[in-house]
Every structure is written in structure tokens, then in C-alpha cells.
Design an enzyme around this catalytic site. Structure first.
Site, PDB file in Angstrom:
ATOM      1  CB  SER A  10     -19.554   9.244 -13.805  1.00 53.21           C
ATOM      2  OG  SER A  10     -20.854   9.172 -14.337  1.00 53.21           O
ATOM      3  CG  HIS A  33     -36.933  -3.015 -18.706  1.00 52.30           C
ATOM      4  ND1 HIS A  33     -36.867  -2.993 -20.075  1.00 52.30           N
ATOM      5  CD2 HIS A  33     -36.514  -1.805 -18.296  1.00 52.30           C
ATOM      6  CE1 HIS A  33     -36.440  -1.803 -20.469  1.00 52.30           C
ATOM      7  NE2 HIS A  33     -36.221  -1.070 -19.410  1.00 52.30           N
ATOM      8  CD  GLU A  63     -29.163  -8.776 -17.141  1.00 54.93           C
ATOM      9  OE1 GLU A  63     -28.094  -8.845 -17.762  1.00 54.93           O
ATOM     10  OE2 GLU A  63     -29.262  -9.021 -15.935  1.00 54.93           O
ATOM     11  CG  ASP A  86      -8.668  -8.819  -1.951  1.00 52.36           C
ATOM     12  OD1 ASP A  86      -9.695  -8.954  -2.636  1.00 52.36           O
ATOM     13  OD2 ASP A  86      -7.593  -9.375  -2.240  1.00 52.36           O
ATOM     14  NE  ARG A 106     -37.458  -8.568 -32.081  1.00 57.49           N
ATOM     15  CZ  ARG A 106     -37.132  -8.379 -30.813  1.00 57.49           C
ATOM     16  NH1 ARG A 106     -35.908  -8.014 -30.497  1.00 57.49           N
ATOM     17  NH2 ARG A 106     -38.023  -8.559 -29.862  1.00 57.49           N
ATOM     18  CB  THR A 110     -31.794   8.219 -18.754  1.00 60.02           C
ATOM     19  OG1 THR A 110     -32.494   7.170 -18.092  1.00 60.02           O
ATOM     20  CG2 THR A 110     -30.654   7.628 -19.556  1.00 60.02           C
ATOM     21  CB  SER A 112     -21.394 -16.550 -11.369  1.00 61.82           C
ATOM     22  OG  SER A 112     -20.432 -15.555 -11.591  1.00 61.82           O
ATOM     23  CB  SER A 113     -25.019 -12.653 -11.257  1.00 66.03           C
ATOM     24  OG  SER A 113     -24.587 -12.575 -12.585  1.00 66.03           O
ATOM     25  CG  HIS A 146     -41.295  -1.144 -21.848  1.00 67.66           C
ATOM     26  ND1 HIS A 146     -40.608  -0.222 -21.111  1.00 67.66           N
ATOM     27  CD2 HIS A 146     -40.391  -2.088 -22.163  1.00 67.66           C
ATOM     28  CE1 HIS A 146     -39.354  -0.588 -20.986  1.00 67.66           C
ATOM     29  NE2 HIS A 146     -39.201  -1.714 -21.612  1.00 67.66           N
ATOM     30  CG  HIS A 147     -39.745  -5.715 -22.880  1.00 65.29           C
ATOM     31  ND1 HIS A 147     -38.634  -5.640 -23.694  1.00 65.29           N
ATOM     32  CD2 HIS A 147     -39.394  -5.113 -21.723  1.00 65.29           C
ATOM     33  CE1 HIS A 147     -37.660  -5.016 -23.038  1.00 65.29           C
ATOM     34  NE2 HIS A 147     -38.092  -4.689 -21.848  1.00 65.29           N
ATOM     35  CE1 TYR A 150     -32.756   1.963 -17.758  1.00 65.81           C
ATOM     36  CE2 TYR A 150     -34.355   0.201 -17.482  1.00 65.81           C
ATOM     37  CZ  TYR A 150     -33.989   1.416 -18.027  1.00 65.81           C
ATOM     38  OH  TYR A 150     -34.871   2.080 -18.847  1.00 65.81           O
ATOM     39  CE  LYS A 174     -26.347   7.802 -14.354  1.00 65.68           C
ATOM     40  NZ  LYS A 174     -26.166   8.233 -12.992  1.00 65.68           N
ATOM     41  CD1 TRP A 217     -32.191 -11.844 -26.568  1.00 70.47           C
ATOM     42  CD2 TRP A 217     -31.975 -12.031 -24.345  1.00 70.47           C
ATOM     43  NE1 TRP A 217     -32.605 -10.659 -26.000  1.00 70.47           N
ATOM     44  CE2 TRP A 217     -32.473 -10.738 -24.635  1.00 70.47           C
ATOM     45  CE3 TRP A 217     -31.741 -12.361 -23.007  1.00 70.47           C
ATOM     46  CZ2 TRP A 217     -32.766  -9.793 -23.661  1.00 70.47           C
ATOM     47  CZ3 TRP A 217     -32.039 -11.409 -22.018  1.00 70.47           C
ATOM     48  CH2 TRP A 217     -32.547 -10.150 -22.358  1.00 70.47           C
ATOM     49  CG  HIS A 220     -25.397 -12.302 -31.230  1.00 70.42           C
ATOM     50  ND1 HIS A 220     -24.088 -11.890 -31.221  1.00 70.42           N
ATOM     51  CD2 HIS A 220     -26.148 -11.170 -31.277  1.00 70.42           C
ATOM     52  CE1 HIS A 220     -24.050 -10.558 -31.257  1.00 70.42           C
ATOM     53  NE2 HIS A 220     -25.285 -10.094 -31.295  1.00 70.42           N
TER      54      HIS A 220
END
Length: 515
Positions: free
Chosen positions: A264, A249, A251, A101, A446, A324, A165-166, A298-299, A253, A327, A137, A72
Site C-alpha cells: 500500500s 491461523h 499467525e 525513535d 506432502r 482481502t 522477542s515478538s 479449517h486446518h 495474518y 484490498k 513445524w 525449514h
């Protein structure tokens, strides 16, 4: 020759989509791929919520439950959210900067066609001997190195392909934005969506090699006798977490910055005003990108790092809430005293602000190290990151699709069905994830298939919400297909006549007359 003459339509169709170098076609491919993966990832979520509907193991084994949570997460992040935003970038960035293009059209085609194969490899692991990846994951060592099933190697290969790809997509976006803007368009005149994607592309280039490195180290530990993450050989399993979260982390963002860009674009349109504080929005996005590299641990407050490390990561994590917040205030200031109308894209944009802010507040709670000792690995964390990622990315994706669908298809979507989809999604989302804050604070861990009796009612509420959320996405698919097939033709300036208001873009005064 005969086959070419007998099936010109079919062969033409295949050739058009397989070999296309047109940025709009490739954007469309990304978006369809993303939608398919969204439903596959959603089905694994439905199975998870069905198992959690009542205590006691009812539907699946604990082993299969772990495989579901792993798939998932991976499918939703690498298969649904990221490709959707790349699809938006492909479609809109050349149009917004006046480029014919993307800078490298053939590489663009290639970076898309790697993805379906990577996704097939990833999903096929579920059917292999010994089952699919069962370690979440985040694939922490030693679960993925010493104890991972045989299919882990295929999972690693799929992750490598998605990373390639990324990286190619990012190089393309950077080259396009920096080299192919219309004459006279400076960087500070670009639409904000282009800015958020430019910064996101640099983030991707920085962190994708880190992910490639860590999965290669896992592969080496599994097959080449190395001990990067094996304490018995002089390695350290916590090293895995440091490297993984140094990717992971930034990622999150990468997943949210393009959403900021879409919001925006939507909010000024339906406020009939210019975006408030354009320059501060650009600098806030840059600040988020830079700070995202300094918050990874922080994880890991529970891994026994020194107090000075915990304090550093706690304060930097709190600091990232500042840009943040800038914004959020700018979006609200854009709406303030604007001539607001509430078409479907605007509803999704407002929902995004409200829900993402809730996720931001719970994130601030999680940043406090001593408190995080209690919250960590509880359902509170699950609630937090779904408010940030689902309410963040997904609401922005939906809003962006409704906003640009008339431009993409030439037809207006059904506003009634769009609003139905919005309200079903919004209500079901909150019914699903809000109760998770409560069970998490009450101590429910969890990633477990079973739980204590006192959590039953909230879990049943979450499961009912989740199934409603999943089913309401069929309304979305119906709206898209209906709009592609026909409908009221879209005008050249799609949102001009909305609710009887007109919007003259670069007028000196930011307020507009009733049409």
C-alpha cells in the site's frame, strides 16, 4: 586499557551494534538477521528439493527429511519473515509518524538480541543426540510429546525466546504509534504501513501467549507426568491442534498484514495517485484481524469435528476472503488511470497482487470442507501456502527493500540488477510451486521423502525451479551490498524523477504533470 587503544575501531563497532538503541540500527540488525536466516532456511529447502528430484531414497534418510521440513518451516517463519517485517517497522514507523525513535529503545535492543540466540538454539537441535525436531513445524502431539527426540526441549525453549522477542517488539510498536505521532496527526492520517503494523502488533500480543501455553503443555507432558495431549491419561491429542491453530491461523495474518502495508506504500508512489479507498483499507485490515480468530479449525476438517462445526468454520473462512478482496480491488483501482512506471519495487508489488490472489483462490478451494477432505495433507496445500506466504510476504519484503534502500543507504540501487532479480525470482517461483497444485490434486501427499513414479516430471520441474529461485537470491545480496558501498546518490525525493514524471503529493487533483 591497552586493548581499547589497540582496537578502537573493532571495539567501537561492537559497542555500536551491541548496545545500540537507535531504531534505524536495530531495524538494520533485524533485516540482516532475517537475510541470514532466509539463506539457512533456504538451504534446508534445497536439500528437500534435491531429495525429491527423483523417486527412491537418494540423498537423505526419511528421519532427516522430516527434520529438514521442520527446520525449514520454523526458520522461514520465525527467523526470516517475521524479523524482516519487524525490521521494516523499526526503520520506517518512527519516520512515518514523525517520532524521534521507538517508545522504548532499550527494550527494542533487547527484543532483537534475544533472536540470534534463540535461532542458534533452534539450529543446534539438528546436531544433538537423537537428531533435531522431526514432527513438522506444527509439532503435533503425540509426535512432539511421546515420540519427540531429546532435542524437542531445546526447540521449545527457542520458541519461548522468539515469542518473548515478538511480544516486546509488539508492545514497543503499539506504544510508539499510539503515543508518539507528530502533533496533529490523527490515526486516520497515518500511512497504511503504520496501520497494518499497529493491527499486527495487537494480533501478536493476543496469540503469542497461546503459543507459549501450548509449548509449555508439551513440555509438561514430556517431563512432569501431565496428560494434556495423551489419551491414555485422559487428555486429547486433538486439543493440541485446537490450541496450536488458535495461534497458528492469526499467525499467518501476522505474516501477511505488514506485507499489505508495504504494498500500500509502493503502489500509490508508482501510480502517481493517492491510495484508493484509504478508510476501507484500514477497516478491511481490522476485519481480517478479527475474523482470523474464528477460522482456526479449517486446518482440522479431518479430525472428525461435528458437521455444525465444519459448516461454521467453512463459512467464516470464506468470509475472510471478502476484506482481502477489498484490498486487492483497492490496489488495482489505485493503479487504474495512474501514470504508471515499472521500477523494481512496483514490479514486486504487481507480482505480489497476482500471486497472492492465486493463493487466495486456492485458499477458498481449501475452505470448502468436503473438498478439503481430498486436498488435505496433499501437495496442493503446500502450493497454496507458498503462494500466500512466499509470494505474499517475500515479494513484499523484496519490494520494500528496493523501495526504501535509497532512503536507508543514500544511494540508488542498480535498476538493471533489481529487474534481473525480480524476473529470476518471479519465473523460478512459479516453476517451483505451480506444478505442486497438479501433483497434489493427483494425490501426492506432502512431507514424504519418496513418491510414486507418475509424479517424477513435475517434481523435477519443481526442484529445478527451487534451485533457480535459491541461486537468484545471490543477485539480491549483491545488489544490497553494492548499494550500501556506493552508487548514484539518492535525491531527497527518491522516486520523484522516476521515468521523467513528477509527483506533487497533496495537490487537490490526483493527476500529475509530466516533468
Amino acid at each position: 586499557m591497552t586493548s581499547a587503544h589497540s582496537h578502537p575501531g573493532f571495539l567501537g563497532f561492537i559497542k555500536r551494534w551491541l548496545f545500540t538503541t537507535n531504531h534505524k540500527d536495530i531495524g538494520t540488525l533485524y533485516l540482516w538477521f532475517s537475510l541470514i536466516m532466509f539463506f539457512i532456511g533456504g538451504m534446508s529447502a534445497m536439500l528437500i528439493r534435491a531429495e525429491l528430484f527423483k523417486p527412491g531414497l537418494t540423498l537423505v534418510t526419511p528421519e532427516f527429511f522430516n527434520q529438514l521440513t521442520t527446520m525449514h518451516g520454523l526458520i522461514m517463519i520465525f527467523g526470516a519473515i517475521m524479523p524482516a517485517f519487524v525490521g521494516f517497522a523499526n526503520w520506517m514507523v518512527p519516520l512515518m509518524i514523525g517520532a524521534p525513535d521507538m517508545a522504548m529503545p532499550r527494550m527494542n535492543n533487547w527484543s532483537f538480541w534475544i533472536l540470534p540466540f534463540a535461532a542458534l538454539i533452534l539450529i543446534s537441535t539438528m546436531f544433538m543426540d537423537g537428531g533435531g525436531p522431526n514432527f513438522g513445524w506444527t509439532f503435533y502431539a503425540p509426535l512432539s510429546t511421546t515420540y519427540g527426540p531429546k532435542s524437542t526441549d531445546f526447540f521449545i525453549f527457542a520458541i519461548h525466546m522468539m515469542g518473548i522477542s515478538s511480544i516486546m517488539g509488539s508492545i514497543n510498536i503499539i506504544a510508539t504509534i499510539l503515543n508518539m505521532r507528530a502533533p496533529g496527526m490523527t490515526l486516520m492520517q497515518m500511512p497504511l504501513f503504520c496501520w497494518t503494523w499497529l493491527i499486527t502488533a495487537f494480533l501478536l500480543l493476543a496469540v503469542m501467549p497461546v503459543l507459549a501455553g501450548v509449548v509449555t503443555m508439551v513440555l509438561a507432558d514430556r517431563h512432569l507426568g501431565t496428560s494434556f495431549f495423551n489419551a491414555g491419561g485422559g487428555g486429547d491429542p486433538v486439543l493440541f491442534q485446537h490450541i496450536f491453530w488458535f495461534f497458528g491461523h492469526p499467525e499467518v495474518y501476522i505474516i501477511i498484514l505488514p506485507a499489505f502495508g508495504i504494498i500500500s506504500e509502493i503502489i500509490p508512489t508508482f501510480s502517481r495517485k493517492k491510495l484508493f479507498g484509504y478508510a476501507s483499507m484500514v477497516y478491511a485490515t481490522m476485519a481480517i484481524a478479527v475474523l482470523s480468530f474464528f477460522v482456526w479449525a479449517h486446518h482440522m476438517f479431518l479430525t472428525g469435528m461435528p458437521s455444525v462445526g465444519e459448516i461454521f468454520f467453512m463459512y467464516v473462512t470464506m468470509l475472510i476472503a471478502v476484506p482481502t478482496g477489498v484490498k486487492v480491488f483497492n490496489w488495482i483501482s489505485t493503479m487504474f488511470k495512474g501514470e504508471l512506471t515499472f521500477e523494481t519495487p512496483m514490479l514486486f508489488a504487481i507480482a505480489f497482487i497476482v500471486l497472492f490472489t492465486i493463493g487466495g483462490f486456492t485458499g477458498l478451494m481449501l475452505s470448502v470442507a468436503p473438498a478439503d477432505f481430498q486436498y488435505h495433507d496433499s501437495y496442493f496445500v503446500v502450493a497454496h501456502f507458498h503462494y500466500v506466504m512466499v509470494a505474499g510476504s517475500l515479494m513484499a519484503i523484496f519490494g520494500g527493500v528496493y523501495y526504501w534502500l535509497p532512503k536507508w543507504t543514500g544511494h540508488m540501487y542498480s535498476e538493471t540488477l533489481g529487474k534481473l532479480h525480480f524476473w529470476l525470482t518471479m519465473i523460478a517461483f512459479n516453476i517451483t510451486f505451480f506444478p505442486m497444485h497438479f501433483v497434489g490434486l493427483a494425490g501426492m501427499p506432502r512431507r514424504i521423502p519418496d513418491y510414486a513414479l507418475q509424479f517424477t516430471e513435475f517434481n523435477q520441474l519443481s526442484s529445478i525451479g527451487a534451485f533457480t529461485l535459491g541461486l537468484s537470491q545471490f543477485v539480491f545480496v549483491y545488489v544490497i551490498i553494492k548499494t550500501i558501498r556506493g552508487g548514484v546518490p539518492a535525491t531527497a525525493k527518491v522516486w520523484d524523477g522516476a521515468e521523467g514524471l513528477t509527483w506533487q503529493v497533496p495537490s487537490p487533483a490526483p493527476y500529475h504533470t509530466h516533468g
